[in-house]
Design a protein around this motif. Structure first.
Motif, short mmCIF file in Angstrom:
data_model
loop_
_atom_site.label_atom_id
_atom_site.label_comp_id
_atom_site.label_asym_id
_atom_site.label_seq_id
_atom_site.Cartn_x
_atom_site.Cartn_y
_atom_site.Cartn_z
N LEU A 189 0.82 -1.21 0.00
CA LEU A 189 0.00 0.00 0.00
C LEU A 189 0.85 1.26 0.00
CD1 LEU A 189 -2.89 -1.06 2.41
CD2 LEU A 189 -2.85 -1.10 -0.09
N LEU A 228 1.93 1.76 -3.54
CA LEU A 228 0.80 2.26 -4.35
C LEU A 228 0.56 3.73 -4.07
CD1 LEU A 228 -1.66 -0.75 -3.98
CD2 LEU A 228 -0.48 -0.03 -6.07
N ARG A 229 0.63 4.12 -2.81
CA ARG A 229 0.40 5.52 -2.44
C ARG A 229 1.51 6.42 -2.97
NH1 ARG A 229 0.03 6.01 3.46
NH2 ARG A 229 -1.19 7.90 3.17
N ALA A 272 -7.54 3.77 -5.49
CA ALA A 272 -8.26 2.50 -5.35
C ALA A 272 -9.11 2.19 -6.57
CB ALA A 272 -9.12 2.54 -4.09
N LEU A 279 -6.93 -0.81 0.12
CA LEU A 279 -6.44 0.56 0.07
C LEU A 279 -7.48 1.53 0.61
CD1 LEU A 279 -4.22 2.55 -0.69
CD2 LEU A 279 -5.10 2.53 -3.04
N GLU A 281 -6.84 3.79 3.92
CA GLU A 281 -6.98 5.26 3.91
C GLU A 281 -8.04 5.71 4.92
OE1 GLU A 281 -5.13 7.42 2.46
OE2 GLU A 281 -3.99 6.12 1.13
#
Length: 183
Positions: free
Chosen positions: A122, A125-126, A132, A149, A153
């Motif tokens: 994650l 990805l961030r 998402a 995700l 968040e």
């Protein structure tokens, strides 16, 4: 005083750093920034034996965290470590499992290493700015990752914790505009 020494050779960079440290008086104050706190500590301890109480030693991430502290406080946020990210990832996975929202990851989501692997994934990805919704349309793992995700968040917002991607951005926002930094 700011000194910048550039070289492709790590031996030359370390020699220049040791020479710089050797020029300082024992009571001098200096900020030393390295790839890790251990690397900076090793540099200081491998130099000439003298007092080091004026030397502030930080990793680049520690510097970013310190620079972002005022900006975080202004927004009512708190720093989060990798261990904190793992805890939030574990909570996100638990809640998604409880709702039956993880068909792909169900067999492994309860395993001991899953929260760490999830937190790392994650974070990547961030950092890449992937939302998402972009994950949801991918085959097999996409919908599960999108759900995780979103949950991650949601948990972060609820606890007002921010991890490295947000901390790095906020530390940049807190730098005076007259500073120039090249990495």
């Amino acid at each position: 005083m700011v000194q910048v020494f550039m070289s492709a050779s790590s031996l030359e960079r370390l020699a220049a750093a040791r020479a710089f440290l050797g020029q300082l008086s024992p009571a001098a104050e200096a900020l030393l920034i390295g790839a890790s706190r251990d690397a900076v500590d090793h540099l200081v301890w491998s130099g000439p034996a003298q007092a080091t109480f004026g030397l502030q030693r930080l990793s680049l991430l520690q510097l970013a965290a310190r620079l972002a502290t005022a900006e975080f406080a202004r927004h009512g946020l708190a720093h989060s470590t990798s261990l904190g990210a793992e805890a939030v990832a574990a909570r996100a996975a638990f809640e998604a499992l409880e709702r039956g929202a993880l068909p792909y990851f169900r067999p492994v989501a309860g395993c001991p290493g899953f929260p760490r692997a999830l937190a790392t994934t994650l974070a990547e990805l961030r950092l890449a700015g992937i939302e998402a919704d972009a994950l949801a349309c991918l085959s097999s793992t996409g919908p599960d990752l999108a759900e995780l995700l979103r949950q991650f968040e949601k948990q972060k917002r609820a606890r007002q914790h921010q991890s490295r991607p947000k901390r790095s951005l906020m530390s940049c926002l807190s730098w005076p505009t007259t500073w120039v930094m090249a990495i």
